[in-house]
Scaffold this motif. Structure first.
Motif, short mmCIF file in Angstrom:
data_model
loop_
_atom_site.label_atom_id
_atom_site.label_comp_id
_atom_site.label_asym_id
_atom_site.label_seq_id
_atom_site.Cartn_x
_atom_site.Cartn_y
_atom_site.Cartn_z
N ASP A 9 0.86 -1.17 0.00
CA ASP A 9 0.00 0.00 0.00
C ASP A 9 0.91 1.23 0.00
N VAL A 10 0.92 1.94 -1.14
CA VAL A 10 1.84 3.07 -1.28
C VAL A 10 1.57 4.11 -0.20
N ASP A 11 0.30 4.35 0.11
CA ASP A 11 -0.03 5.35 1.12
C ASP A 11 0.40 4.93 2.52
N ALA A 12 0.55 3.60 2.74
CA ALA A 12 0.91 3.11 4.06
C ALA A 12 2.42 3.01 4.25
N ARG A 13 3.19 3.26 3.19
CA ARG A 13 4.64 3.19 3.32
C ARG A 13 5.15 4.25 4.30
N ALA A 14 6.22 3.90 4.98
CA ALA A 14 6.85 4.87 5.88
C ALA A 14 7.42 6.02 5.06
N ARG A 16 10.00 9.46 4.49
CA ARG A 16 11.47 9.54 4.46
C ARG A 16 12.06 9.56 5.85
N LEU A 17 11.51 10.41 6.72
CA LEU A 17 12.09 10.50 8.07
C LEU A 17 11.88 9.20 8.85
N GLU A 18 10.70 8.60 8.72
CA GLU A 18 10.46 7.34 9.42
C GLU A 18 11.37 6.24 8.88
N THR A 19 11.52 6.20 7.56
CA THR A 19 12.41 5.21 6.96
C THR A 19 13.84 5.41 7.44
N THR A 20 14.27 6.67 7.55
CA THR A 20 15.62 6.95 8.05
C THR A 20 15.73 6.51 9.51
N GLY A 21 14.66 6.67 10.26
CA GLY A 21 14.67 6.18 11.64
C GLY A 21 14.87 4.67 11.71
N TYR A 22 14.22 3.95 10.79
CA TYR A 22 14.43 2.50 10.76
C TYR A 22 15.86 2.16 10.36
N ALA A 23 16.45 2.96 9.46
CA ALA A 23 17.85 2.75 9.11
C ALA A 23 18.74 2.93 10.33
N TRP A 72 9.07 -6.64 11.29
CA TRP A 72 8.07 -5.58 11.43
C TRP A 72 8.52 -4.31 10.73
N MET A 73 9.80 -3.95 10.85
CA MET A 73 10.30 -2.75 10.19
C MET A 73 10.21 -2.87 8.68
N SER A 74 10.51 -4.04 8.14
CA SER A 74 10.42 -4.21 6.69
C SER A 74 8.97 -4.06 6.23
N GLY A 75 8.02 -4.55 7.02
CA GLY A 75 6.62 -4.37 6.67
C GLY A 75 6.20 -2.92 6.67
N ARG A 76 6.69 -2.14 7.64
CA ARG A 76 6.37 -0.72 7.70
C ARG A 76 7.01 0.03 6.54
N ILE A 77 8.22 -0.30 6.20
CA ILE A 77 8.89 0.39 5.10
C ILE A 77 8.19 0.12 3.77
N VAL A 144 16.75 7.72 -0.26
CA VAL A 144 16.55 6.90 0.92
C VAL A 144 15.39 5.93 0.74
N GLY A 145 14.32 6.37 0.07
CA GLY A 145 13.17 5.49 -0.14
C GLY A 145 13.53 4.25 -0.95
N PRO A 146 14.07 4.41 -2.18
CA PRO A 146 14.44 3.23 -2.96
C PRO A 146 15.48 2.35 -2.27
N LEU A 147 16.46 2.97 -1.59
CA LEU A 147 17.48 2.18 -0.91
C LEU A 147 16.89 1.31 0.19
N MET A 148 16.10 1.91 1.06
CA MET A 148 15.57 1.16 2.18
C MET A 148 14.47 0.18 1.75
N ARG A 149 13.73 0.54 0.69
CA ARG A 149 12.76 -0.44 0.20
C ARG A 149 13.43 -1.63 -0.44
N ALA A 150 14.58 -1.40 -1.06
CA ALA A 150 15.34 -2.52 -1.61
C ALA A 150 15.81 -3.44 -0.49
N ARG A 151 16.33 -2.83 0.58
CA ARG A 151 16.76 -3.66 1.71
C ARG A 151 15.57 -4.39 2.33
N ALA A 152 14.45 -3.67 2.51
CA ALA A 152 13.27 -4.30 3.12
C ALA A 152 12.73 -5.43 2.25
N SER A 153 12.84 -5.29 0.93
CA SER A 153 12.38 -6.36 0.04
C SER A 153 13.22 -7.62 0.22
#
Length: 386
Positions: A9-14, A16-23, A72-77, A144-153
Motif C-alpha cells: 500500500d503506497v499510502d501506508a509506506r513509511a 522519508r524521516l520514518e524510513t531513516t529512523g528505521y535505518a 516488522w520494520m520491513s513491513g512498515r517500510i 533513501v526510499g528506494p534504498l531502504m525499500r530494496a533492503r526491506a524487500s
C-alpha cells in the motif's frame, strides 16, 4: 514478486524521516545481531556436549525476537504486512527446541542475519550517512526510499515464505489432514458397524425368534403366543430407537429439517448451562459442512457441560465472504487441552477435511473459547432461527 507477497500500500509506506529512523535502528541493532548470531552458532556446536542445549533455549528466542523486530520494520517500510510463518510449538522446552531446530524458518533467520550483518548493514548505514551529510541531503531526499525499500524487500524475501512455499505448506497440511480424516472415517464406520451389530441387529434377531415361536404356539398355547408377540413389539420399539440413535450420530434429522442455525438452537435448548446464541448464517449450506460444524458445536457444548463448571456459554456463527466462522465459549474454569482427549482433535480433523482451521484459547481460570473458520459457499439467504 507481486505473485509471492501481498501488494504494498503506497499510502501506508513509511515516509522519508520514518524510513531513516528505521535505518538508524538497523545500525543500532547491528551489534546485537552479530552477537546473537555468534552465540546461536556456538551454542549449536556445543550441543554435542549438552551445554549447547541450555544455551539454545536462551538464545533462539532472543534471535527470533530480533528477527521479528526487523520483520516488522520491513513491513512498515514496504507498506505491506510481513508475517512470521514459524511452525507452531508443541509445548515443553525440549519439544519446542526440536521444533525450532527443524523449522526451515529458523535457518532462514540465520541466513538473514548474515545478510543483515553485511550488505544490509551497508545499505542502512549509507541511508543514515546521506541524511547526516549536508552536501548529500538532496541525494538522501530522493534515494533513501528506494534504498531502504530494496533492503526491506530482501528482508521480506528471507524472513517470510513466498507463494510457492505457501502452496507447498498447504499441500502438506492437506495431505496430513486427509490421512487423519480417512482414519477417522474408518473408525466411524467400525463404530457404526459395532453399534448396529450389538444393538438393533441383535434385537431384530430376537424379534424374529419370538415371532417364530409365537407362530408355533398359536394353536396349542394362544396366551403364550400373545406374550411373545408383546415382547417382540417391545423389542422392535427398542431396536427402532437404537436405529434412530445410530442415524442421529451420522446425520441428525434436525439438521436436515431445520438447517444449521435451527439445529444449533436445538442443541442450546438441551443445555443445562444458559447458552447465548448469535447465529447469522444462510438457511442452507453444503450438507457436509453443516454436519461438520454441527458436531463441532455439539462437542464443544458437551465439553462445557462436563468439564467447565461454567455459569454462561455462548455460540456464534457468521457467514461472510465465502467463509463460515464460528465460536463456542464459556466463562468456566478454563484449562482445556486438546491433547488430553477432549474430542477437539477429532473435530479439528473433521474441519480440516474442508480446509478449515480450529483454534482453542483456554487459560487457567477461563474463559474457554473454541473458534474455527471453514471456507464454504451458500445458495440461500441468511435467516435467524425462530
Amino acid at each position: 514478486m507481486s505473485n509471492r507477497f501481498p501488494e504494498p500500500d503506497v499510502d501506508a509506506r513509511a515516509g522519508r524521516l520514518e524510513t531513516t529512523g528505521y535505518a538508524a535502528l538497523h545500525v543500532l541493532l547491528f551489534v546485537p545481531v552479530v552477537v546473537t548470531f555468534v552465540l546461536v552458532v556456538v551454542s549449536a556446536v556445543l550441543v554435542a556436549v549438552w551445554v549447547g542445549i541450555a544455551l539454545l533455549l536462551l538464545f533462539v528466542p532472543l534471535m527470533r525476537a530480533l528477527v521479528q523486530a526487523h520483520r516488522w520494520m520491513s513491513g512498515r517500510i514496504l507498506g505491506a504486512p510481513t508475517t512470521a510463518p514459524y511452525a507452531p510449538l508443541p509445548g515443553g522446552l525440549l519439544a519446542n527446541l526440536r521444533t525450532q531446530a527443524a523449522d526451515p524458518m529458523t535457518w532462514r533467520d540465520l541466513l538473514w542475519m548474515l545478510w543483515a550483518m553485511t550488505f544490509g548493514f551497508v545499505v542502512s548505514l549509507l541511508s543514515l550517512v546521506l541524511f547526516l551529510g549536508v552536501v548529500t541531503l538532496p541525494i538522501w531526499w530522493y534515494g533513501v526510499g528506494p534504498l531502504m525499500r530494496a533492503r526491506a524487500s530482501v528482508d521480506r524475501a528471507l524472513l517470510t515464505v513466498g507463494r510457492t512455499e505457501r502452496l507447498e505448506q498447504r499441500v502438506e497440511a492437506l495431505t496430513r489432514s486427509r490421512a487423519v480424516v480417512v482414519d477417522h472415517s474408518a473408525a466411524e464406520l467400525r463404530r457404526i458397524e459395532r453399534d448396529l451389530h450389538d444393538g438393533p441387529q441383535a434385537r431384530l434377531a430376537a424379534v424374529s425368534l419370538s415371532l417364530g415361536l409365537a407362530d408355533d404356539l398359536f394353536d396349542t398355547d394362544p396366551e403364550a403366543a400373545r406374550r411373545l408377540l408383546n415382547d417382540a413389539r417391545g423389542t422392535s420399539s427398542t431396536a427402532l430407537g437404537e436405529l434412530r440413535d445410530v442415524v442421529r450420530g451420522i446425520h441428525p434429522p434436525v439438521l436436515a429439517d431445520r438447517g444449521l442455525a435451527g439445529a444449533v438452537a436445538a442443541l442450546a435448548i438441551d443445555m443445562a448451562v444458559p447458552v447465548e446464541l448469535a447465529l447469522d448464517v444462510p438457511d442452507r449450506l453444503p450438507a457436509p459442512v453443516e454436519s461438520a460444524v454441527y458436531f463441532t458445536v455439539a462437542e464443544c457444548l458437551a465439553n462445557t457441560a462436563k468439564h467447565s463448571a461454567a455459569d454462561q456459554s455462548w455460540v456464534s456463527l457468521t457467514h461472510a465472504d465465502g467463509v463460515l466462522r464460528g465460536e463456542v465459549g464459556d466463562d468456566g474454569r478454563g484449562g482445556a487441552d486438546p491433547r488430553r482427549g477432549s474430542g477437539l482433535p477429532g473435530i479439528a480433523a473433521r474441519l480440516a477435511a474442508f480446509d478449515g482451521t480450529l483454534t482453542v484459547s483456554s487459560p487457567a481460570g477461563g474463559p474457554t473459547v473454541v473458534s474455527w473458520e471453514v471456507p464454504c459457499a451458500s445458495s440461500s439467504p441468511k435467516t435467524m432461527p425462530s
